[in-house]
Design an enzyme around this catalytic site. Sequence first.
Site, PDB file in Angstrom:
ATOM      1  N   ASN A 222      47.937  30.694  64.923  1.00 48.46           N
ATOM      2  CA  ASN A 222      49.279  31.438  65.236  1.00 48.46           C
ATOM      3  C   ASN A 222      49.211  31.780  66.820  1.00 48.46           C
ATOM      4  O   ASN A 222      48.205  31.512  67.408  1.00 48.46           O
ATOM      5  CB  ASN A 222      49.599  32.225  64.135  1.00 48.46           C
ATOM      6  CG  ASN A 222      48.689  33.391  64.368  1.00 48.46           C
ATOM      7  OD1 ASN A 222      48.533  34.208  65.160  1.00 48.46           O
ATOM      8  ND2 ASN A 222      47.966  33.577  63.195  1.00 48.46           N
ATOM      9  N   ASP A 291      47.631  33.568  56.078  1.00 46.94           N
ATOM     10  CA  ASP A 291      47.774  33.915  54.813  1.00 46.94           C
ATOM     11  C   ASP A 291      47.292  32.683  53.862  1.00 46.94           C
ATOM     12  O   ASP A 291      46.906  32.968  52.792  1.00 46.94           O
ATOM     13  CB  ASP A 291      49.437  33.950  54.405  1.00 46.94           C
ATOM     14  CG  ASP A 291      49.865  35.145  55.068  1.00 46.94           C
ATOM     15  OD1 ASP A 291      49.302  36.069  55.061  1.00 46.94           O
ATOM     16  OD2 ASP A 291      51.236  35.150  55.448  1.00 46.94           O
ATOM     17  N   PHE A 335      50.092  46.170  60.216  1.00 45.28           N
ATOM     18  CA  PHE A 335      51.374  45.741  60.862  1.00 45.28           C
ATOM     19  C   PHE A 335      52.033  44.835  60.299  1.00 45.28           C
ATOM     20  O   PHE A 335      51.656  44.116  59.444  1.00 45.28           O
ATOM     21  CB  PHE A 335      51.044  45.001  62.474  1.00 45.28           C
ATOM     22  CG  PHE A 335      50.840  46.022  63.551  1.00 45.28           C
ATOM     23  CD1 PHE A 335      49.926  47.041  63.493  1.00 45.28           C
ATOM     24  CD2 PHE A 335      51.658  45.911  64.492  1.00 45.28           C
ATOM     25  CE1 PHE A 335      49.786  48.055  64.567  1.00 45.28           C
ATOM     26  CE2 PHE A 335      51.411  46.856  65.518  1.00 45.28           C
ATOM     27  CZ  PHE A 335      50.631  47.723  65.556  1.00 45.28           C
TER      28      PHE A 335
HETATM   29  O1  PMT Z   1      48.223  39.716  69.269  1.00 40.97           O
HETATM   30  P1  PMT Z   1      49.458  40.152  70.151  1.00 40.97           P
HETATM   31  O2  PMT Z   1      50.003  38.849  71.035  1.00 40.97           O
HETATM   32  O3  PMT Z   1      49.411  41.399  71.034  1.00 40.97           O
HETATM   33  O4  PMT Z   1      50.805  40.362  69.012  1.00 40.97           O
HETATM   34  C1  PMT Z   1      50.662  41.304  68.487  1.00 40.97           C
HETATM   35  C2  PMT Z   1      51.179  40.948  66.851  1.00 40.97           C
HETATM   36  C3  PMT Z   1      52.662  40.455  66.964  1.00 40.97           C
HETATM   37  C4  PMT Z   1      50.349  39.973  66.329  1.00 40.97           C
HETATM   38  C5  PMT Z   1      51.170  42.311  66.320  1.00 40.97           C
HETATM   39  O5  PMT Z   1      52.105  43.410  66.660  1.00 40.97           O
HETATM   40  C6  PMT Z   1      51.369  42.050  64.556  1.00 40.97           C
HETATM   41  O6  PMT Z   1      52.719  41.990  64.239  1.00 40.97           O
HETATM   42  N1  PMT Z   1      50.461  41.888  63.699  1.00 40.97           N
HETATM   43  C7  PMT Z   1      50.379  41.706  62.424  1.00 40.97           C
HETATM   44  C8  PMT Z   1      50.760  40.002  62.167  1.00 40.97           C
HETATM   45  C9  PMT Z   1      50.752  39.843  60.864  1.00 40.97           C
HETATM   46  O7  PMT Z   1      50.177  38.818  60.494  1.00 40.97           O
HETATM   47  O8  PMT Z   1      51.866  40.321  60.271  1.00 40.97           O
HETATM   48  P2  PMT Z   1      52.234  39.849  58.475  1.00 40.97           P
HETATM   49  O9  PMT Z   1      53.388  40.830  58.032  1.00 40.97           O
HETATM   50  O10 PMT Z   1      52.021  38.546  58.162  1.00 40.97           O
HETATM   51  O11 PMT Z   1      50.794  40.891  57.707  1.00 40.97           O
HETATM   52  C10 PMT Z   1      51.041  42.039  57.339  1.00 40.97           C
HETATM   53  C11 PMT Z   1      49.707  42.887  57.645  1.00 40.97           C
HETATM   54  O12 PMT Z   1      48.826  42.250  56.647  1.00 40.97           O
HETATM   55  C12 PMT Z   1      48.824  42.665  58.964  1.00 40.97           C
HETATM   56  O13 PMT Z   1      48.489  44.022  58.986  1.00 40.97           O
HETATM   57  C13 PMT Z   1      47.904  41.760  58.942  1.00 40.97           C
HETATM   58  O14 PMT Z   1      46.923  42.178  59.610  1.00 40.97           O
HETATM   59  C14 PMT Z   1      47.423  42.077  57.448  1.00 40.97           C
HETATM   60  N2  PMT Z   1      47.144  40.724  56.734  1.00 40.97           N
HETATM   61  C15 PMT Z   1      47.688  39.607  56.205  1.00 40.97           C
HETATM   62  C16 PMT Z   1      47.323  38.642  55.842  1.00 40.97           C
HETATM   63  C17 PMT Z   1      45.881  38.639  55.066  1.00 40.97           C
HETATM   64  N3  PMT Z   1      45.308  37.727  54.538  1.00 40.97           N
HETATM   65  N4  PMT Z   1      45.235  39.617  55.592  1.00 40.97           N
HETATM   66  C18 PMT Z   1      45.776  40.827  56.032  1.00 40.97           C
HETATM   67  O15 PMT Z   1      45.058  41.732  56.525  1.00 40.97           O
END
Ligand code: PMT
Length: 418
Positions: A222, A291, A335
């Site tokens: 991504n 994911d 996040f």
């Molecule tokens: O890296 P940059 O270019 O500075 O951009 C920043 C960002 C947009 C990536 C950052 O601000 C951000 O939003 N990060 C989270 C991205 C994400 O994967 O979001 P999500 O809504 O899909 O996941 C929710 C949370 O679960 C996140 O904290 C993620 O790290 C965590 N996660 C998700 C899936 C997984 N298998 N394991 C996880 O730990």
Amino acid sequence: MSDITLQNRRILLGVCGGIAAYKSAELVRLLVKKGAEVRVVMTAAAQQFVGELTFQALSANPVHTKLIDLESELGVATGEDTVTGMGHIELARWADLILVAPATADLLSRHTAGRADDLLAAVLLASRAPKLFAPAMNMEMWSNSATQQNISKLTERGVRIVGPASGEQACGDVGLGRMVEPDQIVEEVSAKFSTGALQGESLVITAGATREPLDPVRFISNRSSGKMGFAIAQAAVDAGAKVTLIAGDCALDTPDFVKRVVVESAEQMMSAVEEVIENATLFIGTAAVADYRPAKYKQHKIKKSADTMTIELVKNRDILAEVAARKNSPYSVGFAAETENLATNGEGKRRSKGVDIVAANLVGGEDSPFGSDENEVTLYWDGGEKLLKRSSKTDIARQLIEFIGLRVREQKEELEKK
Ligand code: PMT
């Protein structure tokens, strides 16, 4: 000796015309010794007291003196030579902090009035960086109500005033008006960066994108650059935390005093987190973790054959949710990258993953934070929400760390009461 909070800090020193300007040379020397990068802007009057060359030699950077400098404007306009040819806007943006020492009554007055009639005044007006002034002037000038009113207004606007000290003045008077000593100014500068909000905490933070390999040459990934996570790692170090940063392939320098672990896939990120999480008191997931991953990794490059192709994906473990579900889990912050319904989805993720705070940001549109130097996030926690308005990721990171520090302290106090 280098200083963790001043390491690589970009400090713009404004020197005004006063006898104390000779002490500013020592100030530059001390700041550079502590690891800061210093650029000096001199007013016309300052140049009567100390030569440009002194500051140039001590800072190892060209000294800036003119508001309209054809060479600087050329450098800015072409995007070339922006290091030597910085215009006032570039200087204003470059600085992490603007220090004016000595700050004369005239400069205080001009900045209070919002004037931009020389380079230093223009840079001050154009910059959002924190400002610290060390006034130096005759005691009557200092006690004059005009100066005192200016000081009050500047303080209200967030300018930190250091000094003046009392003692014998160059004009023979004895009283308030001497610039405080350079080592004390350096301490104040250092304190401006060091918040202490996470003193004694141990943070594990994930950042950047994971890569889920399909075959030896292809992967699913991504647009995350890691900038948000690296900025938070820096802010956490500044706040006194011990930081381990577990990051995908990010083209970013490791912040000083941060332990960086490089991983590729979500599975590797999970293993790296598991190795260090035991001793962590805080966990922040900024990584854009895939994911899903391809169900099968092909040992050899997949050949082009049929017109369509289906790749089976299997779910990755959720690092954030698993960390938050641990026995004696660290204080956990996730996040949420959302394209719509920020509040519902952000708060939903906080609950479903069982974390203390979710920082939700809108992605996908023109202002998407992916790869950008700016972000805007809304924090959701049990019983509250807070908007961190659009700003640089450095600034958002500092605000987030301050907020986490506050919540962690509150949580500890509540536990102690029980
Ligand atoms: O890296 P940059 O270019 O500075 O951009 C920043 C960002 C947009 C990536 C950052 O601000 C951000 O939003 N990060 C989270 C991205 C994400 O994967 O979001 P999500 O809504 O899909 O996941 C929710 C949370 O679960 C996140 O904290 C993620 O790290 C965590 N996660 C998700 C899936 C997984 N298998 N394991 C996880 O730990």
